[in-house]
Design an enzyme around this catalytic site. Sequence first.
Site, PDB file in Angstrom:
ATOM      1  N   ASP A  30     -21.379  49.096   1.778  1.00  0.00           N
ATOM      2  CA  ASP A  30     -22.833  49.170   1.880  1.00  0.00           C
ATOM      3  C   ASP A  30     -22.997  50.780   1.641  1.00  0.00           C
ATOM      4  OD1 ASP A  30     -25.385  48.693   2.840  1.00  0.00           O
ATOM      5  OD2 ASP A  30     -24.868  49.337   4.661  1.00  0.00           O
ATOM      6  N   SER A  31     -24.359  50.991   1.653  1.00  0.00           N
ATOM      7  CA  SER A  31     -24.734  52.287   1.597  1.00  0.00           C
ATOM      8  C   SER A  31     -24.243  53.321   2.906  1.00  0.00           C
ATOM      9  CB  SER A  31     -26.333  52.475   1.516  1.00  0.00           C
ATOM     10  OG  SER A  31     -26.715  52.024   2.667  1.00  0.00           O
ATOM     11  N   TYR A  62     -29.857  54.110   0.262  1.00  0.00           N
ATOM     12  CA  TYR A  62     -29.974  53.834  -0.977  1.00  0.00           C
ATOM     13  C   TYR A  62     -31.521  53.383  -1.207  1.00  0.00           C
ATOM     14  CZ  TYR A  62     -24.905  53.154  -2.136  1.00  0.00           C
ATOM     15  OH  TYR A  62     -23.582  53.404  -2.184  1.00  0.00           O
ATOM     16  N   GLY A  63     -31.936  52.863  -0.316  1.00  0.00           N
ATOM     17  CA  GLY A  63     -33.496  52.403  -0.251  1.00  0.00           C
ATOM     18  C   GLY A  63     -34.427  53.299  -0.971  1.00  0.00           C
ATOM     19  N   CYS A  93     -25.190  44.923   1.078  1.00  0.00           N
ATOM     20  CA  CYS A  93     -26.332  45.712   0.860  1.00  0.00           C
ATOM     21  C   CYS A  93     -27.391  44.889  -0.081  1.00  0.00           C
ATOM     22  CB  CYS A  93     -26.114  47.009   0.379  1.00  0.00           C
ATOM     23  SG  CYS A  93     -27.302  48.062   0.125  1.00  0.00           S
ATOM     24  N   ASN A  94     -28.448  44.508   0.548  1.00  0.00           N
ATOM     25  CA  ASN A  94     -29.633  43.875  -0.172  1.00  0.00           C
ATOM     26  C   ASN A  94     -29.939  44.764  -1.212  1.00  0.00           C
ATOM     27  OD1 ASN A  94     -30.541  41.393   1.489  1.00  0.00           O
ATOM     28  ND2 ASN A  94     -29.709  42.993   2.757  1.00  0.00           N
ATOM     29  N   THR A  95     -30.262  45.974  -1.118  1.00  0.00           N
ATOM     30  CA  THR A  95     -30.598  47.110  -2.087  1.00  0.00           C
ATOM     31  C   THR A  95     -29.666  47.130  -3.222  1.00  0.00           C
ATOM     32  OG1 THR A  95     -31.675  48.343  -0.147  1.00  0.00           O
ATOM     33  CG2 THR A  95     -31.536  49.276  -2.190  1.00  0.00           C
ATOM     34  N   GLU A 171     -28.230  54.690  10.991  1.00  0.00           N
ATOM     35  CA  GLU A 171     -27.052  55.408  10.563  1.00  0.00           C
ATOM     36  C   GLU A 171     -26.552  56.723  11.545  1.00  0.00           C
ATOM     37  OE1 GLU A 171     -24.926  55.771   7.632  1.00  0.00           O
ATOM     38  OE2 GLU A 171     -25.728  53.687   7.496  1.00  0.00           O
ATOM     39  N   CYS A 203     -32.328  43.545   4.886  1.00  0.00           N
ATOM     40  CA  CYS A 203     -31.547  44.859   4.881  1.00  0.00           C
ATOM     41  C   CYS A 203     -30.420  44.618   6.064  1.00  0.00           C
ATOM     42  CB  CYS A 203     -32.228  46.040   5.172  1.00  0.00           C
ATOM     43  SG  CYS A 203     -31.331  47.628   5.259  1.00  0.00           S
ATOM     44  N   THR A 204     -29.178  44.921   5.665  1.00  0.00           N
ATOM     45  CA  THR A 204     -28.030  44.673   6.388  1.00  0.00           C
ATOM     46  C   THR A 204     -27.868  45.419   7.676  1.00  0.00           C
ATOM     47  OG1 THR A 204     -26.536  45.923   4.995  1.00  0.00           O
ATOM     48  CG2 THR A 204     -26.664  43.537   4.595  1.00  0.00           C
ATOM     49  N   HIS A 205     -28.831  46.563   7.679  1.00  0.00           N
ATOM     50  CA  HIS A 205     -28.719  47.462   8.553  1.00  0.00           C
ATOM     51  C   HIS A 205     -29.567  46.872   9.746  1.00  0.00           C
ATOM     52  CE1 HIS A 205     -27.268  50.856   6.228  1.00  0.00           C
ATOM     53  NE2 HIS A 205     -27.180  51.444   7.156  1.00  0.00           N
TER      54      HIS A 205
HETATM   55  N1  DGL Z   1     -27.971  48.293   4.227  1.00  0.00           N
HETATM   56  C1  DGL Z   1     -28.798  48.151   2.935  1.00  0.00           C
HETATM   57  C2  DGL Z   1     -29.492  47.053   2.499  1.00  0.00           C
HETATM   58  O1  DGL Z   1     -29.144  46.015   3.003  1.00  0.00           O
HETATM   59  C3  DGL Z   1     -29.194  49.458   2.445  1.00  0.00           C
HETATM   60  C4  DGL Z   1     -30.063  50.448   3.429  1.00  0.00           C
HETATM   61  C5  DGL Z   1     -30.391  51.720   2.620  1.00  0.00           C
HETATM   62  O2  DGL Z   1     -29.203  52.428   2.418  1.00  0.00           O
HETATM   63  O3  DGL Z   1     -31.356  52.135   2.118  1.00  0.00           O
HETATM   64  O4  DGL Z   1     -30.412  47.050   1.916  1.00  0.00           O
END
Ligand code: DGL
Length: 281
Positions: A30-31, A62-63, A93-95, A171, A203-205
């Site tokens: 993931d990011s 990453y978003g 990570c969805n992004t 984070e 988003c996985t966060h």
């Molecule tokens: N956890 C990530 C997701 O599922 C990305 C979050 C990020 O880095 O912006 O989208």
Amino acid sequence: MISNQEPIQKNNQELSHIVTDNSAAIGVFDSGVGGLSIAKCIAQQLPHENIIYIADSLHAPYGEKSVDFIIERVNTISKLLISQGVKAIVIACNTATVNAIEQLRAQVTVPIIGVEPAVKPAAKQSISKKVAILATQATSENRRFKDLIDLHHNGAQVLIQPCPGLVEFIEQGKQHSPACHELLREYIRPLIKQGIDTLVLGCTHYPFVQHQISAIAGSQVNIIETAAPVTQQLTKILAEKSLNSFSKRQGKHQFFSSLMTSEQEDVFNILWQKPLTLKQL
Ligand code: DGL
């Protein structure tokens, strides 16, 4: 304890090699720390599998990055995982998935499992026929994501709520701070006013702020996340390819980050809920 001694070693492994070793690890990345929400589920459901987890926290979020940047990071990390001989890669990570999975699959032979916002189950379950998706900016703007909504909305109105700033709180381990709570209120309250009854964590966060989200949204709003279906998909693919671990021993879990600080390791320990050693990527 932080170890600086054992950075991940790159072997010169072909991207097109076929992994047949059942004891090989599953690569998850993931990011940042968000993908731990997926890795935890994998570790629970597949306890005999070895896992290599990579957090690209130096480059998070990453978003808020360009598509080209996300693709470059996804390719670099995937190649690193392949050089470690992983038998499958989970883009937790969805992004990264919506922006980069297609071009990655075109380059590698290792099975790639992605994570996408759970539009289909949300639209199916919604009684008010109004659902919302919380996602990063880069996911919100992505074509593949919009196509997913067009395909699965099932007559429901789908509201997309980008959440800039939220990943940074998680984070930094500040998900319980008043400022994070205030940001969540800002994003969620207008959605509740519009009558949603289902909220997708895109988003996985975000599962790491699920309690806070639930407290703001209220018990009438159903919250959906994707760790279980992704783990199911991974299990299915490993079985199809006869790659499941035969080991009777507990799997080994290794954690790497591109941003290795003691604060980062503390965040990992809190979210993983078990002591771990973080290594420099
Ligand atoms: N956890 C990530 C997701 O599922 C990305 C979050 C990020 O880095 O912006 O989208």
